[in-house]
Scaffold this active site. Structure first.
Site, PDB file in Angstrom:
ATOM      1  N   ALA A 117       0.016   4.380   8.358  1.00 57.21           N
ATOM      2  CA  ALA A 117       0.158   3.970   6.965  1.00 57.21           C
ATOM      3  C   ALA A 117      -0.651   4.808   5.978  1.00 57.21           C
ATOM      4  O   ALA A 117      -0.817   4.408   4.830  1.00 57.21           O
ATOM      5  CB  ALA A 117      -0.246   2.502   6.828  1.00 57.21           C
ATOM      6  N   ASN A 186      -5.967   0.257  12.219  1.00 54.93           N
ATOM      7  CA  ASN A 186      -5.708   1.497  12.956  1.00 54.93           C
ATOM      8  C   ASN A 186      -5.874   2.723  12.057  1.00 54.93           C
ATOM      9  O   ASN A 186      -6.162   3.820  12.541  1.00 54.93           O
ATOM     10  CB  ASN A 186      -4.296   1.471  13.553  1.00 54.93           C
ATOM     11  CG  ASN A 186      -4.200   0.568  14.764  1.00 54.93           C
ATOM     12  OD1 ASN A 186      -4.948   0.718  15.729  1.00 54.93           O
ATOM     13  ND2 ASN A 186      -3.291  -0.383  14.729  1.00 54.93           N
ATOM     14  N   HIS A 216      -5.151   1.516   0.932  1.00 53.06           N
ATOM     15  CA  HIS A 216      -6.105   2.347   1.662  1.00 53.06           C
ATOM     16  C   HIS A 216      -6.562   3.469   0.736  1.00 53.06           C
ATOM     17  O   HIS A 216      -5.730   4.207   0.186  1.00 53.06           O
ATOM     18  CB  HIS A 216      -5.478   2.966   2.913  1.00 53.06           C
ATOM     19  CG  HIS A 216      -4.918   1.970   3.880  1.00 53.06           C
ATOM     20  ND1 HIS A 216      -5.703   1.137   4.636  1.00 53.06           N
ATOM     21  CD2 HIS A 216      -3.624   1.689   4.202  1.00 53.06           C
ATOM     22  CE1 HIS A 216      -4.932   0.379   5.392  1.00 53.06           C
ATOM     23  NE2 HIS A 216      -3.677   0.689   5.146  1.00 53.06           N
TER      24      HIS A 216
END
Length: 265
Positions: A117, A186, A216
């Protein structure tokens, strides 16, 4: 003459279902879905047969892990030792140095991982060759309900559940955090793999009731420059702990492994 990759997908959840369906529909040139490995009944919706890990290793030359870090720990070495290549989506498993060393030497199969991602990993890898980065930080922000873990005490759970704004849930290194959030962070391991140092990446996990997008933010700096990458993804409706884009990142990695040309790798 090109060889078609015979693929087994491990896990028929939010990631595996999208990846497997795309393969079955022929949307990845040079790759064919042969079987699905899952310890749950797949039902009639599965496009191919359900198989055991042993059968997958006998009939396929590439296994795609889309079922969690535990699968990497339990089966990764055996898959590679059988001569079958392994594409890992749950990169958090690679925060275990000993496991990573064993996977890298387990051949003759080859191990690959997908960035999932987050973006910018290729640039961080390139910068790393110029010299070490002085600071690398990752801040991940998600809905509180997707971050709840069995190890959390009542006080922290209460803070998360009653929060009206952002709440820091944990801070640590990329070695520590993915172990505590095996389905949600992850990305931290992927950034550390790109940087080449699990302990150099500082990670902050934030719960925010207004986080309708999973966010993120990567910030890195060193002698050769400063870098900042920010992504905001819709969570997967079937599994809000993961971002909707993750299976498509896996498919892109699959396309590269299957030998598609004319793209930036």
């Amino acid at each position: 003459m090109s060889t078609v990759r015979r693929v087994a997908v491990v896990g028929w959840g939010a990631i595996g279902r999208v990846v497997g369906t795309a393969l079955a529909e022929g949307r990845v040139t040079g790759a064919e879905l042969v079987c699905v490995v899952d310890n749950r009944p797949l039902g009639e919706a599965a496009p191919v047969r359900q198989a055991t890990f042993e059968e997958a290793m006998e009939t396929c030359d590439l296994v795609v892990e889309a079922a969690g870090q535990g699968v990497v720990r339990e089966w990764g070495e055996r898959v590679l030792a059988s001569g079958t290549d392994l594409l890992i989506a749950s990169t958090g498993a690679l925060t275990d140095d000993e496991l990573t060393k064993r996977l890298l030497t387990a051949g003759p199969g080859r191990v690959y991982f997908t960035g999932g991602a987050v973006g910018g990993l290729d640039l961080l890898q390139a910068v790393r060759t110029l010299g070490p980065l002085d600071e690398v930080r990752l801040t991940t922000t998600k809905l509180p309900s997707t971050l709840e873990q069995p190890w959390m005490d009542d006080e922290l759970l209460a803070r998360m559940r009653t929060a009206t704004g952002p709440v820091e849930v944990m801070s640590g290194t990329a070695r520590d955090v993915p172990v505590k959030f095996p389905k949600s962070t992850n990305v931290a391991a992927s950034v550390a793999l790109a940087v080449g140092d699990l302990d150099a990446v500082r990670v902050q996990v934030v719960a925010d009731p207004a986080a309708h997008h999973t966010r993120h933010v990567i910030e890195a700096s060193g002698g050769h420059g400063a870098y900042r990458f920010e992504v905001a993804h819709l969570p997967d409706p079937g599994n809000p702990a993961t971002s909707q884009v993750v299976p498509y990142a896996v498919l892109r990695s699959l396309a590269a492994l299957a030998g598609r040309t004319g793209q930036i790798l």
